[in-house]
Scaffold this active site. Structure first.
Site, PDB file in Angstrom:
ATOM      1  N   ALA A   1       2.732   4.819  -3.268  1.00  0.00           N
ATOM      2  CA  ALA A   1       2.922   4.208  -4.588  1.00  0.00           C
ATOM      3  C   ALA A   1       1.819   3.210  -4.885  1.00  0.00           C
ATOM      4  O   ALA A   1       1.181   3.262  -5.949  1.00  0.00           O
ATOM      5  CB  ALA A   1       4.287   3.528  -4.652  1.00  0.00           C
TER       6      ALA A   1
ATOM      7  N   GLY B   1       0.868  -1.183   0.000  1.00  0.00           N
ATOM      8  CA  GLY B   1       0.000   0.000   0.000  1.00  0.00           C
ATOM      9  C   GLY B   1       0.892   1.214   0.000  1.00  0.00           C
ATOM     10  O   GLY B   1       1.870   1.249  -0.710  1.00  0.00           O
TER      11      GLY B   1
ATOM     12  N   PRO C   1      11.565  28.000  -7.964  1.00  0.00           N
ATOM     13  CA  PRO C   1      10.121  28.254  -8.079  1.00  0.00           C
ATOM     14  C   PRO C   1       9.435  27.298  -9.060  1.00  0.00           C
ATOM     15  O   PRO C   1      10.073  26.762  -9.958  1.00  0.00           O
ATOM     16  CB  PRO C   1      10.087  29.667  -8.667  1.00  0.00           C
ATOM     17  CG  PRO C   1      11.293  29.717  -9.554  1.00  0.00           C
ATOM     18  CD  PRO C   1      12.345  28.834  -8.908  1.00  0.00           C
TER      19      PRO C   1
ATOM     20  N   THR D   1      10.652  14.794  -5.599  1.00  0.00           N
ATOM     21  CA  THR D   1      10.392  14.059  -6.836  1.00  0.00           C
ATOM     22  C   THR D   1       9.773  12.681  -6.627  1.00  0.00           C
ATOM     23  O   THR D   1       9.399  12.041  -7.602  1.00  0.00           O
ATOM     24  CB  THR D   1      11.703  13.883  -7.619  1.00  0.00           C
ATOM     25  OG1 THR D   1      12.721  13.439  -6.727  1.00  0.00           O
ATOM     26  CG2 THR D   1      12.130  15.174  -8.260  1.00  0.00           C
TER      27      THR D   1
ATOM     28  N   LYS E   1       2.004  25.061  -2.404  1.00  0.00           N
ATOM     29  CA  LYS E   1       3.464  25.110  -2.530  1.00  0.00           C
ATOM     30  C   LYS E   1       3.837  25.783  -3.843  1.00  0.00           C
ATOM     31  O   LYS E   1       3.383  25.367  -4.901  1.00  0.00           O
ATOM     32  CB  LYS E   1       4.016  23.680  -2.494  1.00  0.00           C
ATOM     33  CG  LYS E   1       5.498  23.594  -2.814  1.00  0.00           C
ATOM     34  CD  LYS E   1       6.028  22.178  -2.737  1.00  0.00           C
ATOM     35  CE  LYS E   1       7.491  22.151  -3.170  1.00  0.00           C
ATOM     36  NZ  LYS E   1       8.045  20.805  -3.257  1.00  0.00           N
TER      37      LYS E   1
END
Lengths: 505, 501
Positions: free
Chosen positions: A15, A12, A96, A344, A78
């Protein structure tokens, strides 16, 4: 009609549930049956609380309502990542989600800016980024649709509680027919050659067979790693951090619309502010600091009272040589690990899912599909790797880790990027993938790689004109940022979670 | 020893002939002359013959705009005609010709691309060609022409290119460059002077003994690459031809808005219509036919009376290993020679110039720029080449030695990856630096008769009836739009007609 292929997801967490939610809602039950196995006894890592703007597409692709999901995950907005002390102590710059200025007279902004810096009339780079100026002012609003407006020059992502996000996805996936087994995987059966997975032996539910297996079991990589013995490319000589302490604490600052990454003696510290708490962590290499000292430092530097016991995570940076191997695809940490310096992790999961859906083996396993999948996924990982290495390599800090990073041999691909940028502000454009040129620009300049020259075409407009243009741009950004609502107010009005609503009522 | 490598570049010398030299002069002047860069052109005698025709790809219009060349004036001056794409004839035995049109095909339904719905529909019995969903292909087929407007936005802006008569095109480019004050000298020939180390070019001694110095040299001298030197990587193994014949024929009654590529028994004929003639470019292997036979076959296949003379010469396709070497940058045929099956040579020159401007050396220490330029240009040249090879590889002319051989040829790995993935699932892997987009590849894959056995089954979430309705709407939209368009002839008459009596 033939029964649709059975996709078995091992694990779980973010991902596993992203895969389950996407496959079940995009392909649907006629095209694949999905079973997800997770054990409530095994914790998830859940450090991926800061995201990239692409997550918006993912959510809308599978049909998740933004405000609702933000409420449920205590999310905030964000606009980028602030890097503190990375080049040298006292420095701060922001990467940014947005552009720097715009091209003028056919020449990219960067060259006008370099020229302006040399001539002493251009402001620091960040004055020309709407996203950065808004982030610095702790303001937020949605980007404008009008492409001519300076208010359209940015994108946004979220900070959220990853375990709550997994819960949102789980509800979504289960509503779309995903079968969840709360169970432990005891054994993985492969075929005679050991190249394909046939079934999983579970503790309570017996044997689960499948056509396609997604290994979302995290660092342990039960399927791709332990059962299929898939190769692993080790990148730890370039990115030596191998541990992280994670601990949430009470908030001691007004709501920031950016992630913060502060360089430390043997790694860096993250700060991710949600509606109800601040996520913190110290990513470090145990070759340069012992874990106990790292923990002491982290706790001493918290802005508020810790809200849970600190957790120690252990990892090794690199990626699986073949993410899709036989009938098994690794996704998330089982596929590769890159420290969360540029948020990432969730993006790389998303990339794998997008490519899987496009290249889905509707007619059975096909080496042509897996070859293309691996080509695309490798490209993404390799580029993120170079981008991360840059943060470490170009530094003027003291300390063993930083000296090591400064002196190490970087991949040739990165060497070339730095050399050309230093020479003339040149950044190569890619057809697809992270990161586009404003990102490289932000980090290169932020880390002190200042171009010596610029494209000659920047001499075309004449200095007086450029002075006026640059100062007008700076002013337009400042004026518009001034008119934006405060980030905290925006969050409260748009997506306050019950906790926040109670706290502010 | 003192070094002057950090001295800024003060002067560029462009030496060569014809399109390469004058297009370079225009682009470099526009981009850089106002920055204090001196530009001098050394023009060598032309290689062009009256029957030489050149075809562009759609981005050429933008380039002309950038250098201040008025499109209508230009087309008048060069007897130009518009082009919406290429039509491929006889590439699959008796099957009908197909179009590679510049522009898109169909519109996405739901979240999946049109092509995936199309594959499914074909397996369900649909008997409509992929090109019929292209506005540009349909317009071209019915002798019409159009430029994009807002009402076509659902189909994306279609794009157009044009065919130009080469010699007057050079005259137009030259006049335009001179208008901008470009300094130029004509020379019959020249000798190259290099520095002591024998690497960098320092100057040229012209046939009249004048000596021209420069910091950077553009080699636009054609195939022989008089300044650039270094080796060529031959592409002969990827193509079945080694000779090319160029001739002119009369125009057809109404010149079509496309160029036509005809597969003959053992060769390929490319026909490019202009206002007052049709350019013929015939590529073949010298073991298969003599030049005289090549001319006869071309005339028969074109089915138009020939006019003027024809010329034949060797066709040596290949790429200069280092298009930028030291302080010399090769452009045009000095850098790369393409097969004449499609109009990519002028586009390749265009790309070479774009990358040169963005990497124009800051000073004499330009090895870093050279490396990057060479890498970018290798990607660009090979991408264009692979698109050409694909036409040969995918032919279905059975039991014809030339075409059987072309089918059996090994192909570059990236092209193989494209064909493989398309065959597997109807998608096309795309690489950095490619000029042709996925749309172009789809057009030629379907056109040459490939049909993937599997499609993205997500399309099945749209009902078959809904898909049929949408397909009908697209076809009706195209029909209606095409009926409302002016003919190609009328377009030329209004915007581009010259006086070629």
């Amino acid at each position: 009609m033939k029964t649709p292929p059975h996709v078995v997801i091992a694990g779980g967490g973010t991902a596993g549930w992203m895969c389950a939610a996407a496959l079940s809602s995009v392909l649907g039950p006629d095209l694949c049956r999905v079973t997800l196995i997770e054990s409530s006894g095994i914790g998830t890592v859940g450090v991926g609380e800061a995201t990239l703007p692409h997550i918006k597409e993912f959510n809308s692709y599978i049909g998740i309502d933004e405000a609702e999901f933000m409420k449920r995950t205590n999310a905030t907005f964000k606009l980028g990542i602030e890097f503190v002390d990375w080049n040298k102590p006292g420095d701060s710059y922001i990467h940014p989600f947005g552009t720097f200025g715009q091209a003028f007279a056919g020449t990219q902004f960067i060259h006008h800016w370099i020229k302006g810096r040399k001539g002493g009339y251009a402001a620091p780079l960040e004055a020309y980024s709407y996203a950065i100026m808004a982030a610095r002012a702790r303001r937020f609003e949605f980007p404008d649709d009008d492409p001519d407006s300076v208010r359209s020059t940015y994108a946004y992502a979220y900070h959220f509680d990853a375990s709550q996000y997994a819960a949102v996805l789980r509800a979504h996936a289960e509503a779309h027919g995903v079968r969840r087994l709360d169970d432990k995987i005891l054994d993985v059966q492969t075929d005679a050659n050991g190249g394909r997975i046939e079934s999983l032996q579970l503790e309570k539910n017996g044997v689960v067979k499948g056509d396609l297996f997604l290994d979302c079991s995290g660092f342990r990589s039960l399927l791709a790693g332990q059962a299929l013995h898939g190769g692993w490319e080790d990148w730890s000589s370039w990115l030596p951090c191998n541990h992280a302490w994670a601990v949430p604490c009470e908030s001691g600052e007004p709501l920031t619309a950016y992630t913060r990454a502060t360089a430390r003696e043997a790694g860096w510290q993250w700060r991710i502010q949600l509606q109800h708490r601040v996520g913190n962590g110290y990513v470090f290499s145990d070759a340069f600091i012992d874990p106990q000292t790292a923990l002491d430092h982290l706790l001493r530097r918290l802005e508020g009272k810790p809200m849970a016991e600190p957790k120690l995570l252990t990892f090794k940076t690199g990626r699986r040589s073949r993410a899709w191997n036989g009938n098994c695809i690794s996704v998330g940490l089982a596929s590769g690990f890159l420290e969360p310096l540029e948020s990432t992790s969730i993006y790389l999961i998303q990339v794998a899912i997008n490519h899987l859906i496009q290249l889905f083996p509707h007619a059975g396993m096909d080496a042509r599909l897996s070859a293309e999948f691996n080509r695309r996924v490798d490209l993404e990982y390799d580029r993120v790797r170079d981008f991360l290495i840059l943060h470490y390599h170009a530094n003027a800090r003291e300390g063993e880790l930083w000296a090591y990073a400064r002196n190490m041999q970087t991949p040739d691909s990165l060497k070339e990027i730095m050399e050309r940028f230093r020479r003339r502000g040149y950044v190569r454009k890619y057809r697809e993938g992270l990161f586009a040129d404003p990102s490289w620009l932000a980090i290169l300049v932020g880390q002190g790689v200042m171009p010596e020259g610029y494209d000659r075409t920047a001499d075309n407009p004449g200095e007086d004109r450029m002075r006026a243009w640059l100062s007008d741009l700076e002013r337009r950004i400042a004026v518009n940022v001034e008119a934006m609502p405060d980030h905290a107010d925006f969050v409260r009005d748009y997506c306050a979670s019950p906790i926040l609503a109670e706290a502010t009522s | 020893m003192t070094s002057d490598v950090n001295k800024p570049i003060e002067k560029v010398v462009i030496v060569g002939r014809d399109i390469a030299v004058w297009l370079s002069a225009n682009v470099l002047t526009r981009a850089l002359a106002h920055t204090g860069l001196a530009i001098e052109v050394i023009e060598l005698p032309s290689y062009l013959r009256p029957h030489d025709v050149v075809g562009g790809l759609p981005p050429l219009g933008g380039l002309h705009h950038l250098i201040g060349l008025d499109e209508h004036e230009l087309l008048k001056a060069v007897s130009g005609a518009y082009s919406l794409g290429q039509r491929f004839v006889n590439f699959a035995g008796p099957r009908p010709p197909f179009f590679h049109a510049y522009g898109s095909h169909g519109a996405p339904i739901g979240k999946t691309p049109f092509s995936q719905h199309y594959i499914r529909a074909r397996h369900g019995g649909l008997n409509v060609a992929f090109e019929d969903f292209s506005l540009a292909a349909s317009a071209a087929k019915y002798g019409r022409f159009f430029t994009s407007d807002a009402t076509l936005s659902a189909f994306h802006p279609s794009q157009y290119a044009y065919h130009l008569k080469a010699a007057p095109y050079v005259r137009s480019l030259k006049a335009n460059a001179l208008k901008q004050g470009v300094k130029f000298t004509q020379a019959r020939d020249f000798a190259v002077r290099r520095d002591h180390e024998g690497g960098r070019v320092v100057g040229l001694t012209l046939s009249d003994n004048r000596y021209v110095e420069g910091d950077v040299f553009i080699d636009a001298t054609g195939e022989e690459g008089r300044l650039i030197g270094g080796g060529m990587e031959s592409w002969a193994g990827w193509f079945p031809d080694n000779r090319v014949l160029t001739a002119a024929a009369e125009t057809s009654a109404s010149p079509p808005a496309y160029s036509q590529v005809v597969a003959l028994q053992g060769s390929v004929l490319h026909m490019l219509p202009l206002q007052d003639m049709t350019g013929l470019i015939h590529a073949y292997h010298d073991e298969d036919m003599s030049d005289q036979q090549a001319l006869e076959f071309a005339a028969v296949a074109a089915n138009l009376p020939l006019k003027g003379q024809a010329t034949a010469g060797a066709l040596k396709v290949g790429r200069r290993r280092k298009a930028w070497d030291g302080n010399v940058i090769a452009l045009g045929e000095a850098a790369c020679v393409f097969n004449p099956i499609s109009n990519v040579a002028l586009h390749a020159l265009h790309l070479g110039l774009v990358h040169l401007v963005s990497l124009f050396p800051l000073d004499k220490a330009c090895e870093s720029e050279a490396q990057e330029y060479n890498r970018l240009m290798q990607e660009a040249y090979e991408g264009l080449r692979d698109f050409q090879i694909c036409h040969f590889k995918l032919n279905r002319n059975l039991d014809q030695t030339y075409w059987d051989g072309a089918r059996a040829m090994p192909i570059p790995e990236r092209l193989q990856q494209k064909i493989d993935l398309f065959s597997a699932c109807g998608r096309v892997p795309m690489f950095d630096g490619e000029s042709f987009e996925e749309e172009d590849w789809l057009a030629i894959f379907f056109g040459h008769g490939l049909l993937p056995q599997v499609w993205d089954r997500v399309v099945e979430r749209t009902s078959q009836d809904e898909v049929i309705t949408q397909f009908r709407q697209m076809l009706a939209f195209i029909r209606e739009k095409v009926e409302g368009m002016a003919s190609h002839e009328a377009f030329i008459e209004i915007y581009a007609a010259g006086n070629f009596a």
